[in-house]
Structure formats: structure tokens, C-alpha cells
Design a protein around this motif. Structure first.
Motif, PDB file in Angstrom:
ATOM      1  N   MET A 143       0.840  -1.191   0.000  1.00  0.00           N
ATOM      2  CA  MET A 143       0.000   0.000   0.000  1.00  0.00           C
ATOM      3  C   MET A 143       0.882   1.251   0.000  1.00  0.00           C
ATOM      4  SD  MET A 143      -2.820   1.248   2.817  1.00  0.00           S
ATOM      5  CE  MET A 143      -3.777  -0.244   2.581  1.00  0.00           C
ATOM      6  N   SER A 144       0.631   2.159  -0.916  1.00  0.00           N
ATOM      7  CA  SER A 144       1.428   3.378  -1.051  1.00  0.00           C
ATOM      8  C   SER A 144       0.832   4.498  -0.209  1.00  0.00           C
ATOM      9  CB  SER A 144       1.465   3.808  -2.525  1.00  0.00           C
ATOM     10  OG  SER A 144       2.064   5.074  -2.650  1.00  0.00           O
ATOM     11  N   LEU A 145       1.710   5.469   0.125  1.00  0.00           N
ATOM     12  CA  LEU A 145       1.230   6.635   0.860  1.00  0.00           C
ATOM     13  C   LEU A 145       0.358   7.530  -0.012  1.00  0.00           C
ATOM     14  CD1 LEU A 145       4.430   7.642   2.873  1.00  0.00           C
ATOM     15  CD2 LEU A 145       2.371   6.505   3.734  1.00  0.00           C
ATOM     16  N   LEU A 146       0.503   7.394  -1.323  1.00  0.00           N
ATOM     17  CA  LEU A 146      -0.268   8.234  -2.236  1.00  0.00           C
ATOM     18  C   LEU A 146      -1.603   7.621  -2.628  1.00  0.00           C
ATOM     19  CD1 LEU A 146       2.601   9.415  -4.616  1.00  0.00           C
ATOM     20  CD2 LEU A 146       1.655  10.579  -2.617  1.00  0.00           C
ATOM     21  N   THR A 147      -1.795   6.345  -2.346  1.00  0.00           N
ATOM     22  CA  THR A 147      -3.046   5.675  -2.712  1.00  0.00           C
ATOM     23  C   THR A 147      -3.533   4.825  -1.542  1.00  0.00           C
ATOM     24  OG1 THR A 147      -1.872   3.758  -3.639  1.00  0.00           O
ATOM     25  CG2 THR A 147      -2.406   5.576  -5.150  1.00  0.00           C
ATOM     26  N   ARG A 148      -4.750   4.416  -1.655  1.00  0.00           N
ATOM     27  CA  ARG A 148      -5.325   3.487  -0.685  1.00  0.00           C
ATOM     28  C   ARG A 148      -6.173   2.469  -1.441  1.00  0.00           C
ATOM     29  NH1 ARG A 148     -10.695   4.911   0.784  1.00  0.00           N
ATOM     30  NH2 ARG A 148     -11.396   6.839  -0.243  1.00  0.00           N
ATOM     31  N   ASN A 149      -6.187   1.244  -0.926  1.00  0.00           N
ATOM     32  CA  ASN A 149      -6.899   0.159  -1.592  1.00  0.00           C
ATOM     33  C   ASN A 149      -8.354   0.131  -1.145  1.00  0.00           C
ATOM     34  OD1 ASN A 149      -4.562  -0.650  -2.916  1.00  0.00           O
ATOM     35  ND2 ASN A 149      -3.983  -2.068  -1.263  1.00  0.00           N
ATOM     36  N   VAL A 150      -9.235   0.032  -2.120  1.00  0.00           N
ATOM     37  CA  VAL A 150     -10.671  -0.020  -1.866  1.00  0.00           C
ATOM     38  C   VAL A 150     -11.230  -1.259  -2.542  1.00  0.00           C
ATOM     39  CG1 VAL A 150     -12.887   1.156  -2.175  1.00  0.00           C
ATOM     40  CG2 VAL A 150     -10.822   2.491  -1.746  1.00  0.00           C
ATOM     41  N   LYS A 151     -12.036  -2.026  -1.804  1.00  0.00           N
ATOM     42  CA  LYS A 151     -12.619  -3.247  -2.356  1.00  0.00           C
ATOM     43  C   LYS A 151     -13.919  -2.920  -3.087  1.00  0.00           C
ATOM     44  CE  LYS A 151     -10.682  -6.602   0.892  1.00  0.00           C
ATOM     45  NZ  LYS A 151     -10.971  -7.686   1.877  1.00  0.00           N
ATOM     46  N   ARG A 152     -14.062  -3.472  -4.289  1.00  0.00           N
ATOM     47  CA  ARG A 152     -15.257  -3.297  -5.104  1.00  0.00           C
ATOM     48  C   ARG A 152     -15.811  -4.673  -5.483  1.00  0.00           C
ATOM     49  NH1 ARG A 152     -15.904   1.926  -3.916  1.00  0.00           N
ATOM     50  NH2 ARG A 152     -14.442   3.329  -4.971  1.00  0.00           N
ATOM     51  N   THR A 153     -17.018  -4.702  -5.993  1.00  0.00           N
ATOM     52  CA  THR A 153     -17.616  -5.949  -6.494  1.00  0.00           C
ATOM     53  C   THR A 153     -18.144  -5.709  -7.903  1.00  0.00           C
ATOM     54  OG1 THR A 153     -19.767  -5.389  -5.527  1.00  0.00           O
ATOM     55  CG2 THR A 153     -18.280  -6.734  -4.197  1.00  0.00           C
ATOM     56  N   ARG A 154     -18.121  -6.774  -8.695  1.00  0.00           N
ATOM     57  CA  ARG A 154     -18.645  -6.700 -10.056  1.00  0.00           C
ATOM     58  C   ARG A 154     -19.259  -8.043 -10.418  1.00  0.00           C
ATOM     59  NH1 ARG A 154     -12.668  -6.218 -12.859  1.00  0.00           N
ATOM     60  NH2 ARG A 154     -11.843  -8.228 -12.091  1.00  0.00           N
ATOM     61  N   LEU A 155     -20.139  -8.028 -11.402  1.00  0.00           N
ATOM     62  CA  LEU A 155     -20.802  -9.238 -11.867  1.00  0.00           C
ATOM     63  C   LEU A 155     -20.005  -9.837 -13.017  1.00  0.00           C
ATOM     64  CD1 LEU A 155     -24.551  -8.115 -11.818  1.00  0.00           C
ATOM     65  CD2 LEU A 155     -23.377  -9.582 -10.161  1.00  0.00           C
ATOM     66  N   VAL A 156     -19.725 -11.131 -12.912  1.00  0.00           N
ATOM     67  CA  VAL A 156     -18.977 -11.830 -13.968  1.00  0.00           C
ATOM     68  C   VAL A 156     -19.730 -13.120 -14.301  1.00  0.00           C
ATOM     69  CG1 VAL A 156     -16.760 -10.856 -13.277  1.00  0.00           C
ATOM     70  CG2 VAL A 156     -17.544 -13.004 -12.253  1.00  0.00           C
ATOM     71  N   PRO A 157     -19.664 -13.568 -15.536  1.00  0.00           N
ATOM     72  CA  PRO A 157     -20.316 -14.850 -15.895  1.00  0.00           C
ATOM     73  C   PRO A 157     -19.515 -16.031 -15.337  1.00  0.00           C
ATOM     74  CG  PRO A 157     -19.176 -13.913 -17.788  1.00  0.00           C
ATOM     75  CD  PRO A 157     -19.083 -12.897 -16.702  1.00  0.00           C
ATOM     76  N   PHE A 158     -20.227 -17.086 -14.928  1.00  0.00           N
ATOM     77  CA  PHE A 158     -19.560 -18.259 -14.353  1.00  0.00           C
ATOM     78  C   PHE A 158     -20.374 -19.502 -14.675  1.00  0.00           C
ATOM     79  CE2 PHE A 158     -19.322 -21.331 -10.865  1.00  0.00           C
ATOM     80  CZ  PHE A 158     -17.965 -21.634 -10.894  1.00  0.00           C
ATOM     81  N   ALA A 159     -19.655 -20.540 -15.031  1.00  0.00           N
ATOM     82  CA  ALA A 159     -20.260 -21.853 -15.267  1.00  0.00           C
ATOM     83  C   ALA A 159     -19.335 -22.901 -14.663  1.00  0.00           C
ATOM     84  CB  ALA A 159     -20.459 -22.116 -16.752  1.00  0.00           C
ATOM     85  N   PRO A 160     -19.866 -23.841 -13.863  1.00  0.00           N
ATOM     86  CA  PRO A 160     -18.990 -24.823 -13.193  1.00  0.00           C
ATOM     87  C   PRO A 160     -18.333 -25.810 -14.146  1.00  0.00           C
ATOM     88  CG  PRO A 160     -21.291 -25.347 -12.812  1.00  0.00           C
ATOM     89  CD  PRO A 160     -21.273 -24.004 -13.503  1.00  0.00           C
ATOM     90  N   GLU A 180     -15.145 -10.062  -6.139  1.00  0.00           N
ATOM     91  CA  GLU A 180     -14.490  -8.985  -5.397  1.00  0.00           C
ATOM     92  C   GLU A 180     -13.149  -8.672  -6.019  1.00  0.00           C
ATOM     93  OE1 GLU A 180     -13.583  -9.296  -1.181  1.00  0.00           O
ATOM     94  OE2 GLU A 180     -15.642  -8.718  -0.725  1.00  0.00           O
ATOM     95  N   TYR A 181     -12.844  -7.356  -6.125  1.00  0.00           N
ATOM     96  CA  TYR A 181     -11.545  -6.953  -6.636  1.00  0.00           C
ATOM     97  C   TYR A 181     -11.107  -5.675  -5.915  1.00  0.00           C
ATOM     98  CZ  TYR A 181     -14.103  -3.508  -9.426  1.00  0.00           C
ATOM     99  OH  TYR A 181     -14.912  -2.481  -9.821  1.00  0.00           O
ATOM    100  N   THR A 182      -9.870  -5.340  -6.014  1.00  0.00           N
ATOM    101  CA  THR A 182      -9.291  -4.207  -5.293  1.00  0.00           C
ATOM    102  C   THR A 182      -8.875  -3.116  -6.274  1.00  0.00           C
ATOM    103  OG1 THR A 182      -8.473  -5.702  -3.571  1.00  0.00           O
ATOM    104  CG2 THR A 182      -7.507  -3.503  -3.662  1.00  0.00           C
ATOM    105  N   VAL A 183      -9.174  -1.873  -5.884  1.00  0.00           N
ATOM    106  CA  VAL A 183      -8.828  -0.712  -6.707  1.00  0.00           C
ATOM    107  C   VAL A 183      -7.970   0.223  -5.868  1.00  0.00           C
ATOM    108  CG1 VAL A 183      -9.706   1.248  -8.015  1.00  0.00           C
ATOM    109  CG2 VAL A 183     -10.952  -0.912  -8.025  1.00  0.00           C
ATOM    110  N   ALA A 184      -6.900   0.726  -6.466  1.00  0.00           N
ATOM    111  CA  ALA A 184      -6.036   1.700  -5.795  1.00  0.00           C
ATOM    112  C   ALA A 184      -6.583   3.101  -6.058  1.00  0.00           C
ATOM    113  CB  ALA A 184      -4.607   1.586  -6.292  1.00  0.00           C
TER     114      ALA A 184
END
Length: 350
Positions: free
Chosen positions: A1-18, A30-34
Motif C-alpha cells: 500500500m502506497s502513501l499516495l493511494t489506498r486500496n478499496v474493495k469493489r464488487t462486479r458481476l462476472v459470468p460463471f459456469a462450473p 471482489e476486486y481491489t482498486v487503488a
């Protein structure tokens, strides 16, 4: 983690098939954005927190000093210290008002000036507390103690200037107009609430006492007054004259005035003549003679209430609702509600 940025958790919809060929569904991933850090906000928050701490210390010192000064003259300590807090609370409240008006320099001017006046009074009281018992040797301590409140006030003023957005004269006019429009809507909302309460109270009085207002359909010109100046004619006189004109179509104005005087209604020939002209275009069959019967058989005073008229109508024309309603409206005007007459009729015959 940088002093100039901070990590924020986001969610998005993705297609999935087993497995291959299985139905595909959208699932959350779930993914992380700086995100760049908002240092301006962090610094301003720190400054606001530090200002709050300065204010707390200034109030504590000022209350102790001024409370001690009041206690020197025999004032009870609990009361002295409680009253001492008023001095600092006054200029702190002015600072809060200045903060609320920070985008409008004109509105912020009054609380700013008042705040400095109250601050000066508080500083004088703090300095007096040290100078009074110690003389010249207490001047330095009094000055330093008084400067505590001045420093707190100064820092708060700088924070307000840092948080306020500088607007051009045109932008300030735009903001002022929008604020005035919103204020007008808010004021009208309060007026409408008052009118609604007044109407509800008036309806309650009418429901309780059987009174109702009478609306004059057309003002009667006064021959003795200035041109176009109307004279007010009560609904009782107007209804009585019309009823008399219906039952005595061939009577003269003097005869109608005399007939109305017998039942306690005072009027004059000019009023009768003017009212007769206003109803001359109506067909006699369109007039209800029920109220004329009440007028002839049940004399009533000009100040009779709707309840009194209902009772007189019951004695004269019976208990038929339509007949009694027509008689009451002849006396008190067409604004009388049918439900009011029905309720009063049930009371008088109950």
C-alpha cells in the motif's frame, strides 16, 4: 500500500459456469482498486479536530478564570462558574453561525463581528482576573491567559476561510437568488400550515356552535357615499328581502320595509329597491317559499344563530330536511352546509 493511494474493495458481476456446457450465471466477484488519497480532506479534518481541542482548552481556561473572578465578590462558586461559561459560549456560537454562512460573505459578516465583540469581553474578564488581585505583576499572566481565547478564535477563523469556496460576484448573486427562492418556498410552507390550522379551528367552531360565515354576493352601492363606494348588507337582510319579494311580489318597497321591521329586521327602501333589481331577472318559481314561511310565521332577530333559525323553522314548516335547509339558507345565506342543518335538526327533534 502506497502513501499516495489506498486500496478499496469493489464488487462486479462476472459470468460463471462450473463446467463446459453448464448454464452460465452472473456472480459477484471482489476486486481491489487503488484510489488516490484525499490529503486535502485529511488535513482539513485534522485541522478541524485540532481546532475543537483548542476550543475545549480555551473554554476550560476562560471558565476557570472568569468563574474565579466572580467568586471573589462572594458569588457562589457553582453559579459563578456556570455563568462564566456564557462568555465563551457566546463567541463560539457566533463562530458556528459564521461557519454556516461561509459561502455568503454578507451573511457571515454579522456573526463574525459579534464573535469578536464577545471575544473581547471574555478576554477583558480573563485579564481582570489576574490583574485585580496581583496588580501590575499580574498583567503578563492576564495577557497570556486572555490570548488563549484569541488563538482559538483565530485558528477557527482560518479553518473557515480554508473550507469556504471563493465565489465570483456573479456566482454569489446566483447563490443568493437560489437561497431566496428556497427561503420563499419554506416561508410559504409555514404560512400554509398556519392557514390549514386556522381553517381546521374554524371548522371545529362551526361544527360545535352551528355558526357559519355569510358571503355577500354583490356589494350594494351607497347613494350617499363616494362614487363606486359599496355599503355592506348582511346576509340576513339580503335573504329576508328576497323572501319578502317572493311572497309579496306586488308590495311596495315601503310595505316590505314595514313587514321586515315587524320581525325584527331593520333595512331601508334603497336597499330593498336595489335587491329587488338584482332578483328581478329570476323567475318566481325558482324561489323557494319555505324560508318565506319561516319569515312570516317565525319571527327572528338579526343576531339569531343557525341553531335558532333551525328551531324556528321546525316549529313553522316541520321537520323536512330540505325545507328546513332552504329556510335556513334564506336567512343565513347559501354557504350553510347541509350536514350542519341535518345535525342541528336531529338535535332539536331528538
Amino acid at each position: 500500500m502506497s502513501l499516495l493511494t489506498r486500496n478499496v474493495k469493489r464488487t462486479r458481476l462476472v459470468p460463471f459456469a462450473p463446467s463446459l456446457g453448464a448454464p452460465v450465471e452472473l456472480v459477484e466477484e471482489e476486486y481491489t482498486v487503488a484510489v488516490p488519497r484525499d490529503w486535502d480532506r485529511a488535513v482539513l479534518g485534522t485541522a478541524a479536530a485540532g481546532t475543537g481541542l483548542l476550543l475545549a482548552l480555551a473554554v476550560t481556561w476562560s471558565t476557570a478564570s472568569i468563574g474565579g473572578l466572580l467568586a471573589l465578590n462572594g458569588v457562589e462558586k457553582s453559579i459563578a462558574y456556570a455563568v462564566a461559561a456564557v462568555f465563551d459560549l457566546a463567541w463560539i456560537i457566533c463562530m458556528a453561525l459564521e461557519w454556516l454562512a461561509r459561502h455568503d460573505p454578507h451573511r457571515a459578516r454579522a456573526p463574525r463581528i459579534a464573535g469578536f465583540v464577545f471575544l473581547g469581553i471574555s478576554m477583558a474578564a480573563i485579564a481582570t482576573r489576574e490583574i485585580l488581585p496581583h496588580g501590575y505583576s499580574g498583567i503578563a499572566v492576564g495577557a497570556i491567559g486572555a490570548a488563549v481565547s484569541l488563538v482559538a478564535k483565530g485558528v477557527w477563523t482560518l479553518v473557515i476561510k480554508a473550507s469556504a469556496k471563493e465565489l465570483s460576484p456573479i456566482a454569489q448573486q446566483y447563490v443568493a437568488r437560489r437561497r431566496a427562492a428556497a427561503g420563499a418556498e419554506l416561508a410559504m410552507a409555514g404560512v400554509e400550515r398556519q392557514l390549514a390550522r386556522s381553517r381546521h379551528q374554524l371548522d371545529a367552531y362551526r361544527e360545535a356552535y352551528g355558526h357559519d360565515t355569510v358571503t355577500v354576493e354583490r356589494p350594494i352601492p351607497d347613494p350617499n357615499g363616494p362614487s363606486g363606494q359599496p355599503v355592506r348588507v348582511s346576509g340576513t337582510v339580503r335573504s329576508a328581502v328576497r323572501a319578502a319579494l317572493t311572497t309579496m311580489p306586488d308590495a311596495s318597497t315601503a310595505d316590505i320595509v314595514e313587514q321586515l321591521a315587524r320581525v325584527g329586521i331593520d333595512t331601508d327602501e334603497d336597499t330593498v329597491r336595489t335587491l329587488s333589481e338584482s332578483v328581478s331577472g329570476q323567475h318566481p318559481d325558482s324561489q323557494d317559499s319555505s324560508s318565506a314561511t319561516v319569515l312570516a310565521l317565525a319571527p327572528h332577530a338579526p343576531d339569531d344563530t343557525i341553531t335558532d333559525t333551525v328551531r324556528s323553522a321546525v316549529r313553522s314548516v316541520g321537520q323536512d330536511l330540505d325545507t328546513v335547509l332552504a329556510a335556513v339558507r334564506r336567512v343565513h345565506g347559501t354557504a350553510v352546509k347541509r350536514e350542519t342543518v341535518r345535525r342541528l335538526l336531529s338535535r332539536s327533534t331528538g
